[in-house]
Write an enzyme that holds these catalytic residues in place. Structure first.
Site, short mmCIF file in Angstrom:
data_model
loop_
_atom_site.label_atom_id
_atom_site.label_comp_id
_atom_site.label_asym_id
_atom_site.label_seq_id
_atom_site.Cartn_x
_atom_site.Cartn_y
_atom_site.Cartn_z
N GLY A 89 0.82 -1.20 0.00
CA GLY A 89 0.00 0.00 0.00
C GLY A 89 0.86 1.26 0.00
O GLY A 89 2.03 1.23 -0.39
N VAL A 95 0.15 4.12 4.92
CA VAL A 95 -0.34 2.86 5.47
C VAL A 95 0.81 2.04 6.04
O VAL A 95 0.71 1.44 7.11
CB VAL A 95 -1.09 2.06 4.38
CG1 VAL A 95 -1.38 0.64 4.85
CG2 VAL A 95 -2.39 2.76 4.00
N GLU A 107 5.67 -3.43 1.28
CA GLU A 107 5.79 -3.09 -0.14
C GLU A 107 4.99 -1.82 -0.36
O GLU A 107 3.78 -1.85 -0.55
CB GLU A 107 5.26 -4.23 -1.02
CG GLU A 107 5.99 -5.55 -0.86
CD GLU A 107 7.41 -5.53 -1.41
OE1 GLU A 107 7.79 -4.51 -2.04
OE2 GLU A 107 8.13 -6.51 -1.22
N CYS A 132 2.80 0.26 -8.43
CA CYS A 132 3.86 0.80 -7.57
C CYS A 132 5.15 0.94 -8.35
O CYS A 132 6.03 1.73 -7.98
CB CYS A 132 4.04 -0.07 -6.33
SG CYS A 132 4.33 -1.80 -6.69
#
Length: 526
Positions: free
Chosen positions: A246, A250, A268, A302
């Site tokens: 996230g 977070v 991650e 990402c």
């Protein structure tokens, strides 16, 4: 689909076990009597189905079931565990097209990417099967005579997996396939934006478990609000490892809460990925890589390409090529074969892009192409945008952030009139820009000059967990460990030796002599 859908309910939903109303918890049996959640598609805003989230009492039952399943599963030989995962991979092969369609419907990525994500699941299952016959320890020479030293790896326990909307099934599989062969059970908390894909995957895993006579609670599921169910998972001492994908915000919360109870985390988090384009680059390759990296999944990976750090001598030429390529991108319904870019996942993501554009201009940047929201009959629901290219400086505050949308920053380095040797030397400047952000996930350089490529991959080069030469930032293979440094969290998932975090290491010493010598030559008593 739901009552707002224009078309009849797609057949693949029934094939995957998705009903009009679905229970959102599984711990050997399905449950869910909490708040109802309407699940809509970003394609047109229509309702797909409803999910009944779990209550806190149901959450406790699920975790208890997952722990009991672990106690039995850890006794199963690892190759046998691998056989179960092999069958899971085969079942995913059978439903690849339908599950890919559900990913597209629920998340909004184009169908080839949806099916590609399911292929990642299949690939990691194949990897995990081989891993199940490895899980190597070491033997070491003891300093004491007639002693043997070794280390071995044991199953850890219940693994909590918190996944994000942009890869609604792949992230679960990266963790679950590896954790399963390591002897762990898994409790999955998916994104609230993509719960249906989680239900479908859990039903597939449930069936495989039943067919193999193992407790299906090794593949458990909790769908609920982050403020209640999510927080319970973070604080739960029954869960020794939490893998969370996230935002950096977070991730900080996950690290703080799990760390307070001395649990482990795999984080991650955000990426602010750059491609350096040197004067020695093959621009045809670079253009294609940039296009997929920046526009693929509508900029919601990402590993999406956020920054292009291009030598001043090439900047105008590269920008011209990119603008022309962007003008030809088909945007629209991701289920149509001609579409290359679908919607953003929410209307708030569209607004995030607009806010970033305002900030770029405020800081002195320039919009070179796109960025505007799209409307009209072919863009229903208000989730569509034209991808944006902006001229900027690396030091801009907005460039230092990750905007989870298709905005690409063009940043120049070096001098237009540099000699070939000067251009090589100027790469240090480009690397400083490249590393000069808080995140450190994926990176790439396009060059056909050996010194430039090796410098970028050296300790003086990219500070990211992933560094590529002549391929883009997006699209990592499962064989390598995936993850990044700095605010990306330092976690590693998927291939290489990432399996070790899912197990506990134990050092063993066996004395097979009739004496009791002490280490370091210590004498104690007679």
């Amino acid at each position: 689909m739901g009552k707002n859908a224009a078309n009849k309910r797609p057949g693949f939903l029934a094939t995957l076990g998705i009903e009009d109303v679905n229970r959102g918890g599984f711990g050997g049996k399905w449950m869910g009597s909490g708040p109802e959640q309407q699940v809509t598609t970003p394609i047109d805003g229509s309702t797909i189905a409803t999910v009944q989230q779990v209550t806190e009492a149901e959450y406790d039952k699920i975790i208890d079931a997952a722990h009991r399943a672990f106690l039995a599963w850890r006794k199963v030989p690892a190759p046998r565990r691998g056989e179960v995962v092999r069958q899971l991979g085969n079942r995913l092969r059978e439903v690849k097209h339908g599950l890919g369609q559900l990913v597209t419907l629920e998340m909004g990525k184009i169908l080839p990417e949806g099916e590609g994500e399911v292929q990642e699941m299949i690939d990691i299952c194949d990897f995990a099967v081989g891993l199940s016959r490895q899980l190597y320890g070491l033997s070491m020479h003891s300093e004491r005579p007639d002693h043997r030293m070794m280390e071995q790896w044991h199953p850890l326990g219940v693994v909590g997996v918190i996944s994000a909307f942009n890869f609604p099934v792949a992230v679960w599989s990266w963790n679950t396939a590896i954790a399963a062969v390591c002897g762990d059970s898994v409790v999955w908390k998916p994104s609230s934006q993509t719960p249906l894909t989680a239900i479908a995957c859990t039903k597939i895993a449930e069936r495989v478990a039943h067919e193999n006579g193992v407790d299906p609670a090794i593949f458990s599921l909790v769908i609920g609000r982050g403020s209640t169910i999510g927080d319970r998972l973070l604080q739960d001492t029954r869960i020794p490892l939490v893998s969370a994908t996230g935002s950096c915000r977070v991730g900080r919360r996950v690290a703080e809460v799990v760390g307070t109870r001395f649990g482990r985390t795999i984080l991650e988090l955000g990426g602010n990925n750059a491609i350096i384009v040197t004067p020695h680059a093959n621009l045809d390759l670079a253009e294609r890589a940039i296009l997929f990296g920046a526009v693929g999944t509508a900029g919601q990976r990402c590993t999406s390409t956020r920054r292009i750090i291009v030598h001043a001598s090439l900047k105008d030429q590269l920008v011209k090529r990119l603008v022309k390529a962007y003008e030809g991108i088909p945007i629209g319904d991701p289920r149509k074969p001609e579409t290359l870019m679908g919607p953003l996942v929410t209307k708030s993501a569209v607004q995030d892009l607009q806010n970033a554009i305002v900030q770029v201009k405020k800081e002195g940047g320039k919009i070179l192409y796109g960025g505007e929201p799209l409307d009209g009959p072919q863009y229903p629901g208000g989730h569509y945008v034209r991808p944006c290219i902006a001229e900027a400086k690396n030091a801009f505050a907005i460039v230092q952030e990750e905007t989870f949308a298709p905005i690409l920053y063009i940043i120049s380095y070096g001098k237009k009139a540099s000699s070939p040797q000067q251009a090589v030397d100027e790469l240090e400047e480009a690397i400083a820009y490249h590393n000069g952000v808080p995140q450190g996930l994926s990176s790439a350089i396009f060059t056909e000059h050996l010194r430039e490529a090796e410098l970028f991959l050296s300790a003086r080069g990219s500070d990211c967990g992933i560094a590529n030469v002549n391929i883009g930032t997006s699209g990592a293979e499962i064989g390598g460990a995936f993850g990044g440094e700095k605010e990306t969290g330092g976690g590693r998932e998927s291939g290489s030796d990432a399996w070790k975090v899912y197990m506990r290491r134990q050092t063993n010493t066996v004395n097979w002599s009739t004496e009791l010598p002490l280490a370091q030559g210590i004498k104690f008593g007679d």
